[in-house]
Structure formats: structure tokens, C-alpha cells
Design a protein around this motif. Structure first.
Motif, PDB file in Angstrom:
ATOM      1  N   PRO A 103      13.342  -9.206  13.566  1.00  0.00           N
ATOM      2  CA  PRO A 103      12.601  -8.496  14.611  1.00  0.00           C
ATOM      3  C   PRO A 103      12.037  -9.488  15.624  1.00  0.00           C
ATOM      4  N   ILE A 104      11.777  -9.018  16.820  1.00  0.00           N
ATOM      5  CA  ILE A 104      11.171  -9.854  17.860  1.00  0.00           C
ATOM      6  C   ILE A 104       9.778 -10.323  17.417  1.00  0.00           C
ATOM      7  N   VAL A 105       9.048  -9.459  16.744  1.00  0.00           N
ATOM      8  CA  VAL A 105       7.710  -9.790  16.230  1.00  0.00           C
ATOM      9  C   VAL A 105       7.809  -9.793  14.703  1.00  0.00           C
ATOM     10  N   PRO A 106       7.791 -10.979  14.069  1.00  0.00           N
ATOM     11  CA  PRO A 106       8.002 -11.050  12.619  1.00  0.00           C
ATOM     12  C   PRO A 106       6.814 -10.604  11.775  1.00  0.00           C
ATOM     13  N   ALA A 107       5.628 -10.528  12.391  1.00  0.00           N
ATOM     14  CA  ALA A 107       4.420 -10.078  11.695  1.00  0.00           C
ATOM     15  C   ALA A 107       3.426  -9.613  12.757  1.00  0.00           C
ATOM     16  N   PRO A 108       2.591  -8.641  12.439  1.00  0.00           N
ATOM     17  CA  PRO A 108       1.605  -8.172  13.413  1.00  0.00           C
ATOM     18  C   PRO A 108       0.746  -9.326  13.944  1.00  0.00           C
ATOM     19  N   GLY A 109       0.559  -9.360  15.263  1.00  0.00           N
ATOM     20  CA  GLY A 109      -0.273 -10.380  15.892  1.00  0.00           C
ATOM     21  C   GLY A 109       0.483 -11.594  16.388  1.00  0.00           C
ATOM     22  N   VAL A 110       1.730 -11.793  15.941  1.00  0.00           N
ATOM     23  CA  VAL A 110       2.544 -12.927  16.375  1.00  0.00           C
ATOM     24  C   VAL A 110       3.136 -12.602  17.748  1.00  0.00           C
ATOM     25  N   THR A 111       3.150 -13.593  18.641  1.00  0.00           N
ATOM     26  CA  THR A 111       3.654 -13.404  20.003  1.00  0.00           C
ATOM     27  C   THR A 111       5.065 -13.964  20.140  1.00  0.00           C
ATOM     28  N   PRO A 112       6.016 -13.130  20.568  1.00  0.00           N
ATOM     29  CA  PRO A 112       7.363 -13.655  20.801  1.00  0.00           C
ATOM     30  C   PRO A 112       7.410 -14.438  22.116  1.00  0.00           C
ATOM     31  N   ILE A 113       8.231 -15.505  22.143  1.00  0.00           N
ATOM     32  CA  ILE A 113       8.401 -16.306  23.358  1.00  0.00           C
ATOM     33  C   ILE A 113       9.880 -16.639  23.555  1.00  0.00           C
ATOM     34  N   GLY A 114      10.211 -17.043  24.774  1.00  0.00           N
ATOM     35  CA  GLY A 114      11.563 -17.474  25.108  1.00  0.00           C
ATOM     36  C   GLY A 114      11.589 -18.970  25.387  1.00  0.00           C
ATOM     37  N   GLU A 115      12.698 -19.416  25.926  1.00  0.00           N
ATOM     38  CA  GLU A 115      12.905 -20.844  26.160  1.00  0.00           C
ATOM     39  C   GLU A 115      11.887 -21.441  27.131  1.00  0.00           C
ATOM     40  N   LEU A 116      11.578 -20.755  28.223  1.00  0.00           N
ATOM     41  CA  LEU A 116      10.642 -21.311  29.208  1.00  0.00           C
ATOM     42  C   LEU A 116       9.244 -21.464  28.619  1.00  0.00           C
ATOM     43  N   PRO A 131      10.530 -16.615  10.532  1.00  0.00           N
ATOM     44  CA  PRO A 131       9.736 -15.412  10.278  1.00  0.00           C
ATOM     45  C   PRO A 131       9.042 -15.453   8.907  1.00  0.00           C
ATOM     46  N   THR A 132       9.740 -15.987   7.912  1.00  0.00           N
ATOM     47  CA  THR A 132       9.125 -16.130   6.590  1.00  0.00           C
ATOM     48  C   THR A 132       7.951 -17.099   6.658  1.00  0.00           C
ATOM     49  N   ALA A 133       8.138 -18.215   7.373  1.00  0.00           N
ATOM     50  CA  ALA A 133       7.045 -19.187   7.527  1.00  0.00           C
ATOM     51  C   ALA A 133       5.842 -18.529   8.189  1.00  0.00           C
ATOM     52  N   ALA A 134       6.062 -17.744   9.244  1.00  0.00           N
ATOM     53  CA  ALA A 134       4.954 -17.077   9.949  1.00  0.00           C
ATOM     54  C   ALA A 134       4.196 -16.157   8.997  1.00  0.00           C
ATOM     55  N   ARG A 135       4.920 -15.335   8.260  1.00  0.00           N
ATOM     56  CA  ARG A 135       4.258 -14.404   7.336  1.00  0.00           C
ATOM     57  C   ARG A 135       3.484 -15.147   6.254  1.00  0.00           C
ATOM     58  N   PHE A 148      -3.834 -18.579   8.149  1.00  0.00           N
ATOM     59  CA  PHE A 148      -3.674 -19.011   9.537  1.00  0.00           C
ATOM     60  C   PHE A 148      -3.721 -17.780  10.434  1.00  0.00           C
ATOM     61  N   PRO A 149      -4.464 -17.852  11.556  1.00  0.00           N
ATOM     62  CA  PRO A 149      -4.584 -16.672  12.423  1.00  0.00           C
ATOM     63  C   PRO A 149      -3.261 -16.305  13.104  1.00  0.00           C
ATOM     64  N   ALA A 150      -2.868 -15.047  12.958  1.00  0.00           N
ATOM     65  CA  ALA A 150      -1.599 -14.568  13.530  1.00  0.00           C
ATOM     66  C   ALA A 150      -1.560 -14.747  15.040  1.00  0.00           C
ATOM     67  N   ASP A 151      -2.711 -14.593  15.701  1.00  0.00           N
ATOM     68  CA  ASP A 151      -2.709 -14.691  17.166  1.00  0.00           C
ATOM     69  C   ASP A 151      -2.500 -16.116  17.665  1.00  0.00           C
ATOM     70  N   HIS A 162       3.314 -18.219  17.640  1.00  0.00           N
ATOM     71  CA  HIS A 162       4.320 -17.743  18.587  1.00  0.00           C
ATOM     72  C   HIS A 162       5.682 -17.950  17.942  1.00  0.00           C
ATOM     73  N   TYR A 163       6.612 -17.055  18.255  1.00  0.00           N
ATOM     74  CA  TYR A 163       7.914 -17.064  17.586  1.00  0.00           C
ATOM     75  C   TYR A 163       9.025 -17.121  18.624  1.00  0.00           C
ATOM     76  N   TYR A 164       9.811 -18.184  18.556  1.00  0.00           N
ATOM     77  CA  TYR A 164      11.004 -18.313  19.395  1.00  0.00           C
ATOM     78  C   TYR A 164      12.192 -17.845  18.576  1.00  0.00           C
ATOM     79  N   ARG A 165      12.495 -16.574  18.667  1.00  0.00           N
ATOM     80  CA  ARG A 165      13.543 -15.947  17.865  1.00  0.00           C
ATOM     81  C   ARG A 165      14.929 -16.506  18.169  1.00  0.00           C
ATOM     82  N   GLY A 166      15.173 -16.906  19.415  1.00  0.00           N
ATOM     83  CA  GLY A 166      16.489 -17.418  19.795  1.00  0.00           C
ATOM     84  C   GLY A 166      16.903 -18.647  19.016  1.00  0.00           C
ATOM     85  N   GLY A 167      15.938 -19.466  18.645  1.00  0.00           N
ATOM     86  CA  GLY A 167      16.187 -20.637  17.815  1.00  0.00           C
ATOM     87  C   GLY A 167      17.270 -21.563  18.346  1.00  0.00           C
TER      88      GLY A 167
END
Length: 193
Positions: free
Chosen positions: A67-80, A156-160, A167-170, A173-178
């Protein structure tokens, strides 16, 4: 005749259109423990992604689309946004892949924190151990996690696990594209050290 063909090919390569990150940005420089690294895109207009990153269909599980958001409160980001993180001395970019994958090649400035160690290494981010995990002060750094690509479950597993450990979810940030998307865009990759 061969000389003429070679000359025409060389002229064509010299005339290749420049490949920028954005219309106004050709590259960004990131400070790393090994010194500054310039992140740019491969300037060969015929560049292709290496064979290891072209495989599109892996069995699910384990390689399910994340998913774009692997856990509630995590912010998805892109390359920029990830490049902004890399230039921010207060932020930490974490390669959540296992160590051998990191060593083969990573995003410049990323640190290796394998997904199966992330929850146990929160002390490196300013948290202190308490009886139920970690106590993390409000001023912990923002972190950006990535792994192999949209089908990779390591970051995503690391974030959860980081959130479960305190660690605070907010701050995550998650760069899904990897690495798959990073390399698809022809961005700089360095050996992990």
C-alpha cells in the motif's frame, strides 16, 4: 564506410537531449560519510534498467504490491521529496533491505537498517529503552524508509515494527518506489558501505 558510421554515431550521442531531475534541476549534491555525492540521471538517452529490476511478476506472498501508506500516520513520498530528505542534515534516509542488497547498490546518503533490525535500533534515532519498547522524544529525526520497490515488504515491515516499538508514525516517510523506481528513472546508485 565504418569510420563514417562511427562518426555519425558519436555525433548522435553528443546531440542527446540532457536528462534533468526537473526542468530546473540537473542534479543535487548529498553529503555522505564517504564525502559529497552528486545525484543525477544517466545522460544516455538509450539507457535501460538492468535485468534484475525488470522482473514484474513475483509470487504473492511474499512479493505482494504494498500500500502507499504502510501504517496509519506514515507519509508517502516520491523521488523529489526523498532528495529533499537526503539534503536535510536532520533527516535520516533508511535502506530497509537486508545488508547484501544494500551493499550491491543503494541511494547515496542512505544508511543500512535492515527491516528485521529496525525496531531494535531506535536508540540510534534518539529513543531510549523502556520496559515496553522505546521512549522516543518529540525531537526524533524524520526518517524516510525504502526497499526494493512497490512489491517489497521490507520497509513497510520496518515502519510497522518501529511504530509498535514506540517510534512516532508521523516522523516516518515511505518511499514505496524504492530501488526499482529509482533505477528506472536513471538516478545515481552507489555501493553500500
Amino acid at each position: 564506410m565504418r569510420f563514417l558510421i562511427a562518426l555519425l554515431l558519436m555525433a548522435g550521442m553528443a546531440q542527446a537531449d540532457p536528462v534533468g531531475i526537473t526542468p530546473d534541476t540537473m542534479s543535487v549534491t548529498v553529503d555522505t560519510p564517504d564525502g559529497p555525492v552528486e545525484i543525477g540521471r544517466v545522460q544516455d538517452n538509450d539507457n535501460r534498467v538492468g535485468a534484475e529490476w525488470t522482473l514484474t511478476s513475483r509470487p504473492c506472498p511474499n512479493f505482494c504490491i504494498q500500500p502507499i501508506v504502510p501504517a496509519p500516520g506514515v507519509t508517502p513520498i516520491g523521488e523529489l521529496e526523498l532528495m529533499e530528505f537526503l539534503q536535510d542534515p536532520e533527516a535520516v534516509v533508511i535502506d530497509g533491505r537486508i545488508r547484501p542488497q544494500f551493499e550491491q547498490g543503494t541511494i547515496p546518503g542512505a544508511v543500512s537498517v535492515p527491516y528485521n533490525e529496525a525496531a531494535d535500533r531506535l536508540g540510534e534515532l534518539g529513543c531510549t529503552v523502556d520496559f515496553e519498547g522505546f521512549e522516543c522524544p518529540a525531537e526524533v529525526p524524520r526518517v524516510a524508509l525504502f526497499c526494493n520497490g512497490p512489491w517489497c515488504g521490507q520497509s513497510p515491515t520496518a515502519a510497522r515494527r518501529m511504530i509498535e516499538a514506540g517510534f512516532p508514525a508521523d516522523k516516518i516517510h515511505y518511499y514505496r518506489g524504492g530501488m526499482q523506481n529509482w533505477q528506472m528513472l536513471g538516478l545515481t546508485v552507489v555501493p553500500g558501505s
